[in-house]
Motif scaffolding. Sequence first.
Motif, short mmCIF file in Angstrom:
data_model
loop_
_atom_site.label_atom_id
_atom_site.label_comp_id
_atom_site.label_asym_id
_atom_site.label_seq_id
_atom_site.Cartn_x
_atom_site.Cartn_y
_atom_site.Cartn_z
N THR A 176 0.83 -1.20 0.00
CA THR A 176 0.00 0.00 0.00
C THR A 176 0.86 1.25 0.00
O THR A 176 0.66 2.17 -0.77
N LEU A 177 1.84 1.24 0.90
CA LEU A 177 2.70 2.41 1.03
C LEU A 177 3.42 2.69 -0.28
O LEU A 177 3.60 3.84 -0.68
N SER A 223 0.55 1.26 -4.59
CA SER A 223 -0.32 0.56 -5.52
C SER A 223 -1.71 0.48 -4.90
O SER A 223 -2.19 1.44 -4.33
N ARG A 224 -2.30 -0.63 -4.99
CA ARG A 224 -3.67 -0.75 -4.52
C ARG A 224 -3.80 -0.68 -2.99
O ARG A 224 -2.86 -0.85 -2.26
N VAL A 225 -5.02 -0.45 -2.58
CA VAL A 225 -5.37 -0.53 -1.17
C VAL A 225 -6.55 -1.47 -1.12
O VAL A 225 -7.57 -1.22 -1.75
N THR A 275 -0.40 3.96 7.49
CA THR A 275 0.23 2.86 6.78
C THR A 275 1.75 2.94 6.94
O THR A 275 2.41 1.96 7.27
N ALA A 276 2.25 4.13 6.71
CA ALA A 276 3.69 4.32 6.83
C ALA A 276 4.14 4.07 8.26
O ALA A 276 5.15 3.42 8.52
N MET A 302 -7.11 -2.84 -8.07
CA MET A 302 -7.67 -1.71 -7.32
C MET A 302 -6.60 -0.63 -7.17
O MET A 302 -5.69 -0.73 -6.37
N THR A 303 -6.69 0.38 -7.97
CA THR A 303 -5.69 1.44 -7.93
C THR A 303 -6.25 2.65 -7.22
O THR A 303 -7.41 2.98 -7.35
N ALA A 304 -5.38 3.31 -6.48
CA ALA A 304 -5.85 4.49 -5.76
C ALA A 304 -5.77 5.70 -6.68
O ALA A 304 -4.82 5.87 -7.43
N ASN A 319 0.40 9.42 8.38
CA ASN A 319 -0.06 8.31 7.54
C ASN A 319 0.11 7.00 8.31
O ASN A 319 1.23 6.58 8.61
N LEU A 370 4.26 0.44 8.86
CA LEU A 370 5.38 -0.19 8.19
C LEU A 370 6.67 0.08 8.93
O LEU A 370 7.54 -0.78 9.05
#
Lengths: 344, 344
Positions: free
Chosen positions: A60-61, A64-66, B57-58, B1-3, B55, B61
């Motif tokens: 995700t980071l 690309s897709r989520v 997600t970051a 699935m692209t953002a 963020n 990670l």
Amino acid sequence: MTATPTPRVTIKDVAARAGVSKGAVSLAFNHKPGLSEATRDRIFRAARELGWAPNLTARTLAGSRVDVVGLAICRPARLLGLEPFYMEFISGVESVLTEHSCSLLLRLVRTVEEEVGLQEAWWRGRQIGGSILVDFRADDPRVAMAERLGMPVVAVGHPSLTGGLTSVWTDDATAVTEAVRYLAALGHRRVARVGGAAGFGHTAIRTAAFDEAARGLELAGALQVATDFSGEAGARATRSLLTAAPPDRPTAIVYDNDIMAVAGLSVAAEMGLRVPEDVSLLAWDDSQLCRLTHPTLSAMSHDVHGFGAEVARTLFGVIMGDGAGSHPVPTPVLTPRGSTAPPR
Amino acid sequence: MTATPTPRVTIKDVAARAGVSKGAVSLAFNHKPGLSEATRDRIFRAARELGWAPNLTARTLAGSRVDVVGLAICRPARLLGLEPFYMEFISGVESVLTEHSCSLLLRLVRTVEEEVGLQEAWWRGRQIGGSILVDFRADDPRVAMAERLGMPVVAVGHPSLTGGLTSVWTDDATAVTEAVRYLAALGHRRVARVGGAAGFGHTAIRTAAFDEAARGLELAGALQVATDFSGEAGARATRSLLTAAPPDRPTAIVYDNDIMAVAGLSVAAEMGLRVPEDVSLLAWDDSQLCRLTHPTLSAMSHDVHGFGAEVARTLFGVIMGDGAGSHPVPTPVLTPRGSTAPPR
DNA sequence: GATAGGGACTTTACCGGTTAAGACAACGCT
DNA sequence: AGCGTTGTCTTAACCGGTAAAGTCCCTATC
């Protein structure tokens, strides 16, 4: 909240084992061209042997897709437990998400403002790839929010409420009209409606449609009561409607969900009124609950599960870049059962 | 699935605006020492002006916290919609998660094996910081899974089913015994139970406890039927139980959830039997539904919302490093209402 | 006046992937 | 032979944070 350290196997381990670079592993796992069949095989074998699967967070980071979609529901938690609608809706959504290996991020919020903040945080934090917005009200701040963020969303609600957002909706006005016509056709002249919370847009739509239909049919009485959708409120409303003396008392009541209809049924029994002989009841949403009562409840039924599924499908479309659109799903249809009959 | 690409403001922008390095911004937002009050203020102001939030997600990670917990429910989607239990349970879980700004990742699965795969993928992918495991069965593979992965989980179920995992559970055996004793005390000698799906561990526990209680009280009849928890199944089971001729026919029936009890109630009505005069009915789980029927349903009630909240609290404990433990929550208590009385 | 000790930040190396750009060999073509 | 292609794989930068280690300056100490 700290994560317990665990020896996690990463793309690097797989690359090492297969004797390639991590870029190659990435290519293989995303089915992109540029690798020989032989290497592809070696990579997949190595991954399988190590039990590796790509880390979605990292993926995700990396931009690309989520594979998560959000859903925030703005209703007191305790009330929610009772409403079969949402659970069925969610299960419909899930059924489609699952096919795409996508999960649902669920959160209950107290106010629309809180939801706006949450959706924004989710989106900015790349926690979600898109979102499902429900329970629209007039001038809903979420319309502006979604546009401002450029976030893929699908709005569950009538286009008149959801601005330029892609929406999925049922034609409640037509359904209400059908319900009233049906009761009028049975001979009812005094019809009441136990509606949902006044703040919701769909409640307003139904209320207006009910009024209009009653006027059009020149009914003698067409009372409407607002509730909070709970069974208790439905019972209270029913009790107050039915305490009127016979000429003024409604001979038929339409409910905005099925739980209130069930409550209404037992209030009638408690007051010694027979259903449908003394009073007809008509539910909305038609979960299995309507078939479990005695008499069974007539209802304006629609496929809530399928509705949820359609919403999810539409959301995937939006995420993939489909332009905004309006997706009506079949209008709720009347399913007559044991709770409606001509008045005596 | 692209953002969809959106100009997102990052920590770097905030750092630039506040005239510091991104490390400083990180320190400020994690309330760590090493920054002067003045700088801290400047940083927060800059962040506010830019509308920035970290963020997640970051952050995930980079190896700190994960503020999502998982919940996979293994039941046919359509069935789920009907059961008030889960929605109430989830709303209890949510009420605690919300306090911690934590979200729930929900997924419906078809089989336990599928769930094992999912939980593993979630965990390895750092999608979740821990998980709630429900619906335990004997020799559940999830016990080994959680131990193997070292994943923080809380198991909802009796310790005899959940191995060494931290568990939260209600003492169903005692509750079943109380239910049977109560009915026996009213004078019932023929008591039946419409139980849940045979595969579930808690069903087995209740079944055994029911048998034992009936034997201990030397009841004349103590039939048990297994169902899939659905109202339809509950109705079928009730119908078959009540078709026996009066001496053999049970005079009281205990249900494993409330939806089946509601179904039972209408079957009794349909068969011309009065509740509670001809047959007493006792529900389990006691959602508001039990207060909406006529007569109201007596139930073994427990605070499902509070149960969910306790589960969430316990999970946070486990994530924070609490050792494995067993957390009993209050045993369901008998709430007599209108559906139970001495047999005629 | 040299040294040690902090406080206040900055640097830099990850986290575990994705992806654009580059390297290199084998191949076909004039 | 020289040269542009292709196909296959590697390199390295980047996503947006975190955190350990480093830098710099100011003050207290002997």
